[in-house]
Enzyme design. Structure first.
Site, PDB file in Angstrom:
ATOM      1  CG  ASN A 213      43.390  34.323  46.847  1.00  0.00           C
ATOM      2  OD1 ASN A 213      43.683  33.195  46.512  1.00  0.00           O
ATOM      3  ND2 ASN A 213      44.288  35.193  47.283  1.00  0.00           N
ATOM      4  CE  LYS A 344      52.576  43.772  40.156  1.00  0.00           C
ATOM      5  NZ  LYS A 344      52.002  42.974  41.226  1.00  0.00           N
TER       6      LYS A 344
HETATM    7  O1  PMT Z   1      46.421  28.261  42.614  1.00  0.00           O
HETATM    8  P1  PMT Z   1      45.491  27.828  41.500  1.00  0.00           P
HETATM    9  O2  PMT Z   1      44.131  27.429  42.014  1.00  0.00           O
HETATM   10  O3  PMT Z   1      46.111  26.781  40.612  1.00  0.00           O
HETATM   11  O4  PMT Z   1      45.210  29.103  40.588  1.00  0.00           O
HETATM   12  C1  PMT Z   1      46.231  29.644  39.805  1.00  0.00           C
HETATM   13  C2  PMT Z   1      46.259  31.177  39.868  1.00  0.00           C
HETATM   14  C3  PMT Z   1      44.995  31.731  39.214  1.00  0.00           C
HETATM   15  C4  PMT Z   1      46.345  31.657  41.318  1.00  0.00           C
HETATM   16  C5  PMT Z   1      47.562  31.614  39.096  1.00  0.00           C
HETATM   17  O5  PMT Z   1      47.466  31.147  37.764  1.00  0.00           O
HETATM   18  C6  PMT Z   1      47.707  33.132  39.097  1.00  0.00           C
HETATM   19  O6  PMT Z   1      47.178  33.848  38.273  1.00  0.00           O
HETATM   20  N1  PMT Z   1      48.499  33.649  40.078  1.00  0.00           N
HETATM   21  C7  PMT Z   1      48.690  35.085  40.331  1.00  0.00           C
HETATM   22  C8  PMT Z   1      47.545  35.616  41.140  1.00  0.00           C
HETATM   23  C9  PMT Z   1      47.691  37.107  41.451  1.00  0.00           C
HETATM   24  O7  PMT Z   1      47.883  37.458  42.575  1.00  0.00           O
HETATM   25  O8  PMT Z   1      47.663  37.872  40.403  1.00  0.00           O
HETATM   26  P2  PMT Z   1      47.765  39.509  40.458  1.00  0.00           P
HETATM   27  O9  PMT Z   1      47.447  39.935  39.086  1.00  0.00           O
HETATM   28  O10 PMT Z   1      46.952  40.046  41.595  1.00  0.00           O
HETATM   29  O11 PMT Z   1      49.301  39.767  40.796  1.00  0.00           O
HETATM   30  C10 PMT Z   1      50.287  39.939  39.787  1.00  0.00           C
HETATM   31  C11 PMT Z   1      51.595  39.344  40.248  1.00  0.00           C
HETATM   32  O12 PMT Z   1      52.087  40.058  41.396  1.00  0.00           O
HETATM   33  C12 PMT Z   1      51.527  37.892  40.664  1.00  0.00           C
HETATM   34  O13 PMT Z   1      52.678  37.240  40.207  1.00  0.00           O
HETATM   35  C13 PMT Z   1      51.483  37.928  42.171  1.00  0.00           C
HETATM   36  O14 PMT Z   1      52.095  36.772  42.762  1.00  0.00           O
HETATM   37  C14 PMT Z   1      52.294  39.193  42.483  1.00  0.00           C
HETATM   38  N2  PMT Z   1      51.845  39.901  43.690  1.00  0.00           N
HETATM   39  C15 PMT Z   1      50.592  40.406  43.796  1.00  0.00           C
HETATM   40  C16 PMT Z   1      50.227  41.114  44.933  1.00  0.00           C
HETATM   41  C17 PMT Z   1      51.156  41.278  45.955  1.00  0.00           C
HETATM   42  N3  PMT Z   1      50.841  41.940  47.058  1.00  0.00           N
HETATM   43  N4  PMT Z   1      52.389  40.767  45.837  1.00  0.00           N
HETATM   44  C18 PMT Z   1      52.752  40.075  44.725  1.00  0.00           C
HETATM   45  O15 PMT Z   1      53.900  39.594  44.616  1.00  0.00           O
END
Ligand code: PMT
Length: 399
Positions: A213, A344
């Site tokens: 991504n 979570k």
């Molecule tokens: O890296 P940059 O370019 O600075 O961009 C920043 C960012 C947009 C990546 C950051 O601000 C951000 O939003 N990070 C979380 C991205 C994400 O995976 O979001 P999500 O909504 O899909 O996941 C929710 C949470 O669960 C997150 O904390 C993620 O780390 C966690 N997760 C998700 C999927 C997975 N399989 N395991 C996880 O632990």
């Protein structure tokens, strides 16, 4: 309230050309008495107002002026000072240096060091009052404020040029207090073990292709850096990025989501607080091809299977640890974020709309809402990720 020692801290003091430059001698002497190691960088114009010898004698360190001087001990000065600095202070800061920093110009030792440092920068402007109120100067000063620089506003009164108004270098006591406060507030995580994840994961299809991504790692690295600046021990588990490792953090590199899970689980017992800023791939190819896929298919389907949700796993075993997640959304941002917070079992979630202008992936800035398990919500304006990182840390303290 301030702490009263700078023992073990390295302050790089930049002095620019202006009548207030003579006050820098008092400042160096005060910083030394407080225990700081002080390195001075002077611009060529500063040297017209006060001699490098005075500042060298007071700081007990060589004063740097010329960029192209023979490097000492084969260190390149602007890089080595940029790395050594726990804090940079520019006092007095002329309209010229502020204009250069705000516009990315690096053409002498001071401006190149500011550009190369990861340390926080405090600026104390001093100039004629009309120059201070000039709209172009104000634009430049605002740019610095918005980028997270601390500005010690000048004082008002009669100026050396004869004019009256705002523009004279702020009282040295106020500048010293700002420096002391910086180190005090930035040490509020001393004794804390912080585990941070950042960047994307890569899920291999074959030896040459993968699913990933747009995450650059900037948000997570800024958080790791802020924790380190504020005294925490930091472990940063990161997917592939092009960023320099944050100063003071132990960096653990991974590629796949499952590797991130393993490393996070390994270090979780050590952590007091975990911030999951990484953008973890939710799916991976069911099989990883040993050899490169050939292109003789007209249509190719690659079956995907779900990756483990690392944050969800941590939520199950969290105990009294503080657990902070991010939510990267494109619509219904806060609603989806609230849902993730509950599902979570975490304490706080930082919701960002990754399609918003100058926010989300890759940008140096971000615009987020912070949602807490107790129902509190905080909508923040767009700001540099480094500044946001400190606000997130301030909010973690309230949990
Ligand atoms: O890296 P940059 O370019 O600075 O961009 C920043 C960012 C947009 C990546 C950051 O601000 C951000 O939003 N990070 C979380 C991205 C994400 O995976 O979001 P999500 O909504 O899909 O996941 C929710 C949470 O669960 C997150 O904390 C993620 O780390 C966690 N997760 C998700 C999927 C997975 N399989 N395991 C996880 O632990």
């Amino acid at each position: 309230m301030t702490c009263n020692t700078l023992e073990g801290k390295t302050v790089v003091l930049g002095i620019t050309g202006g009548i207030a430059a003579y006050k820098a001698a008092d400042m160096v002497s005060r910083l030394k008495k407080l225990g700081a190691c002080v390195h001075v960088i002077m611009t060529r114009n500063a040297v017209r107002f006060i001699t490098p010898l005075t500042l060298q004698t007071l700081s007990q360190n060589r004063v740097v002026v010329d960029m192209f001087e023979q490097p000492h001990y084969w260190e390149i000065d602007h890089i080595s000072l940029a790395q050594k600095a726990d804090l940079m202070v520019i006092a007095p800061a002329s309209a010229n240096i502020i204009g250069k920093i705000a516009n990315g110009i690096a053409d002498d030792m001071l401006s190149t060091t500011v550009m190369a440092t990861k340390a926080h920068v405090i600026i104390a402007p001093a100039m004629n009052t009309n120059m201070y109120h000039n709209p172009f100067f104000q634009q430049n000063l605002n740019k610095l404020k918005e980028s997270g620089f601390t500005v010690v506003e000048p004082g008002e009164g009669r100026l050396a040029c004869g004019d009256c108004g705002k523009g004279r270098l702020q009282d040295i006591n106020v500048i010293i207090d700002t420096i002391l406060n910086f180190f005090k507030t930035r040490q509020d995580y001393k004794g804390t073990n912080a585990l941070v994840t950042a960047g994307p994961t890569r899920e291999p299809i074959d030896p040459v292709r993968f699913i990933t991504n747009h995450s650059s790692g900037k948000m997570g690295y800024a958080i790791a850096e802020a924790f380190a600046q504020r005294g925490a021990r930091v472990k940063l588990i990161t997917g592939p990025t092009h960023l320099d490792p944050p100063q003071g953090a132990e960096v653990i590199r991974i590629q796949r989501a499952r590797e991130m899970l393993d490393r996070v689980m390994e270090h979780f017992p050590w952590a007091d607080v975990v911030v999951k800023a990484a953008a973890v791939s939710d799916y991976r190819p069911r099989e990883e091809m040993v050899h490169k896929l050939k292109k003789h298919h007209q249509r190719l389907e690659i079956p995907l299977v779900k990756n483990p949700d690392i944050l969800m796993e941590l939520g199950r075993i969290k105990g009294d640890k503080k657990l902070i997640g991010f939510a990267a959304e494109t619509d219904n941002v806060k609603e989806y974020a609230r849902r993730k917070l509950l599902e979570k079992n975490i304490d706080m979630i930082v919701a960002n709309n990754v399609t918003a202008k100058d926010a989300g992936f890759y940008s140096d800035t971000n615009k987020v809402s912070i949602i807490f398990a107790n129902g509190k919500e905080l909508d923040l304006p767009n700001m540099p990720k480094r500044k946001l990182a400190h606000i997130i840390l301030d909010e973690i303290k309230t949990l």
